[in-house]
Design an enzyme around this catalytic site. Structure first.
Site, PDB file in Angstrom:
ATOM      1  N   ARG A 222       0.821  -1.220  -0.040  1.00  0.00           N
ATOM      2  CA  ARG A 222       0.137  -0.067  -0.034  1.00  0.00           C
ATOM      3  C   ARG A 222       0.943   1.302   0.090  1.00  0.00           C
ATOM      4  O   ARG A 222       2.052   1.297   0.592  1.00  0.00           O
ATOM      5  CB  ARG A 222      -0.873   0.031   1.318  1.00  0.00           C
ATOM      6  CG  ARG A 222      -2.157  -0.987   1.175  1.00  0.00           C
ATOM      7  CD  ARG A 222      -3.115  -0.792   0.189  1.00  0.00           C
ATOM      8  NE  ARG A 222      -4.295  -1.388   0.158  1.00  0.00           N
ATOM      9  CZ  ARG A 222      -4.263  -2.558  -0.749  1.00  0.00           C
ATOM     10  NH1 ARG A 222      -3.421  -2.895  -1.434  1.00  0.00           N
ATOM     11  NH2 ARG A 222      -5.482  -3.212  -0.669  1.00  0.00           N
ATOM     12  N   GLU A 251      -4.780   7.531  -4.450  1.00  0.00           N
ATOM     13  CA  GLU A 251      -4.965   6.904  -5.580  1.00  0.00           C
ATOM     14  C   GLU A 251      -6.623   7.402  -6.048  1.00  0.00           C
ATOM     15  O   GLU A 251      -7.321   7.571  -5.178  1.00  0.00           O
ATOM     16  CB  GLU A 251      -4.997   5.507  -5.483  1.00  0.00           C
ATOM     17  CG  GLU A 251      -3.545   4.877  -5.191  1.00  0.00           C
ATOM     18  CD  GLU A 251      -3.769   3.416  -4.777  1.00  0.00           C
ATOM     19  OE1 GLU A 251      -4.652   2.697  -5.082  1.00  0.00           O
ATOM     20  OE2 GLU A 251      -2.514   2.910  -4.649  1.00  0.00           O
ATOM     21  N   HIS A 270      -2.205   0.582  -9.755  1.00  0.00           N
ATOM     22  CA  HIS A 270      -2.845  -0.175  -8.821  1.00  0.00           C
ATOM     23  C   HIS A 270      -3.350  -1.365  -9.678  1.00  0.00           C
ATOM     24  O   HIS A 270      -4.518  -1.612  -9.546  1.00  0.00           O
ATOM     25  CB  HIS A 270      -3.893   0.264  -7.999  1.00  0.00           C
ATOM     26  CG  HIS A 270      -3.868  -0.534  -6.719  1.00  0.00           C
ATOM     27  ND1 HIS A 270      -4.170   0.029  -5.504  1.00  0.00           N
ATOM     28  CD2 HIS A 270      -3.758  -1.968  -6.338  1.00  0.00           C
ATOM     29  CE1 HIS A 270      -4.406  -0.841  -4.284  1.00  0.00           C
ATOM     30  NE2 HIS A 270      -4.163  -2.074  -5.138  1.00  0.00           N
TER      31      HIS A 270
END
Ligand code: DGY
Length: 304
Positions: A222, A251, A270
């Protein structure tokens, strides 16, 4: 959707899409189960969902969920480990290769019409095979990355994990070391640990400075595990050679983020588990978890 609709009434609403937000929050007042990913479920959301029994996350990471608040309400939390392990490890190895062999930069070199002569050493990359692969967080995904490195690329593997882990396939090929030794030995350091109170900001300026000079950092956990400002400073100083990042503190990555255009950064949106096959498997597993928990059965992969 067919499996869910066969048994339950289903509302489809994405709270991140402005036109669907109201429908999501309206539905909360009667829902017994939630299925989805990456939307924070905190006490303010739970307060609107008095009947909620199950939250089925289509992800392995569960840092978006306020677990103590869910536990207090007796709400079951499930996730999708296992089915995404190999695909996520593929993604992280792709990032590692891309950084070291300058894949994106050199492909753009051709695409942008700059390939007028044989490239010289200013565009050479660095070997991957035989280099030391360090893994911080030796769970399923960390071990799958280690297998690729050790068995496919002849890389000595060092790892650090908070608990003793057994990985028979890598018995003589992966060495457990202290965190300090891992940082100082790894040519590539791959982060595969969950975001928790302990790991938030773990890769701070001090630990980045403790990494081997010229090392490459790969983050597949993360974004908040890494101090992004400190990472940029380290790249600018030339201490770290490059960073391959699939995850970010915010994000989608904001347009004005310096990480977006930094020459030392290869950034993915991601996509650790984002293949057709794996996302389908995750959706199936999350659906099974939800149906089982709503039926009062033990779900295949409960977190709490
Ligand atoms: C996961 O499964 O946790 C992925 O990172 C998607 O959030």
């Amino acid at each position: 959707m067919d499996r869910l609709r066969a048994v339950h009434e289903v509302t489809v609403a994405n709270p991140r899409v402005p036109e669907q937000r109201a429908a999501f929050f309206a539905a909360l007042s009667t829902v017994h189960g939630l299925i989805g990913a990456s939307y924070p479920i905190d006490p303010s959301v739970l307060a609107l969902a008095p009947c909620l029994e199950v939250v089925s996350s289509v992800s392995v990471g569960v840092d978006n969920y306020d677990r103590p608040a869910l536990r207090q309400r007796g709400i079951v939390l499930t996730h999708t480990p296992g089915v995404l392990t190999e695909t996520t490890a593929d993604t992280l190895f792709a990032l590692l290769m891309a950084c070291s062999r300058r894949v994106v930069e050199l492909a753009n070199h051709v695409r942008d019409g700059h390939w007028n002569a044989a490239i010289d050493e200013t565009l050479f990359g660095w070997d991957v095979h035989g280099k030391t692969l360090g893994i911080l967080g030796f769970g399923r995904i960390g071990q799958a990355v280690a297998r690729r490195g050790a068995l496919g690329f002849g890389m000595p593997v060092v790892y650090h994990h908070p608990r003793v882990v057994s990985c028979p396939e890598l018995a003589d090929k992966a060495l457990a070391v202290s965190q300090a030794e891992l940082l100082s030995r790894a040519d590539f350091l791959v982060l595969t640990l969950p975001l928790t109170v302990e790991t938030r900001g773990l890769m701070n300026a001090e630990r980045l400075a403790a990494m081997k000079s010229g090392a490459i950092l790969i983050n597949g956990s993360r974004g908040a595990v890494v101090d992004e400002a400190a990472l940029l400073a380290s790249l600018d100083r030339g201490h770290l050679r490059a960073a391959g990042l699939d995850v970010f503190a915010v994000e989608p990555l904001p347009l004005d983020s310096p990480l977006r255009r930094h020459p030392g950064v290869t950034a993915f949106p991601h996509i650790g588990s984002a293949t057709h096959e794996t996302r389908h498997a995750m959706a199936e597993l999350a659906t099974s978890n939800l149906l089982q928990a709503l039926a009062g059965e033990r779900p295949i992969s409960a977190v709490d």
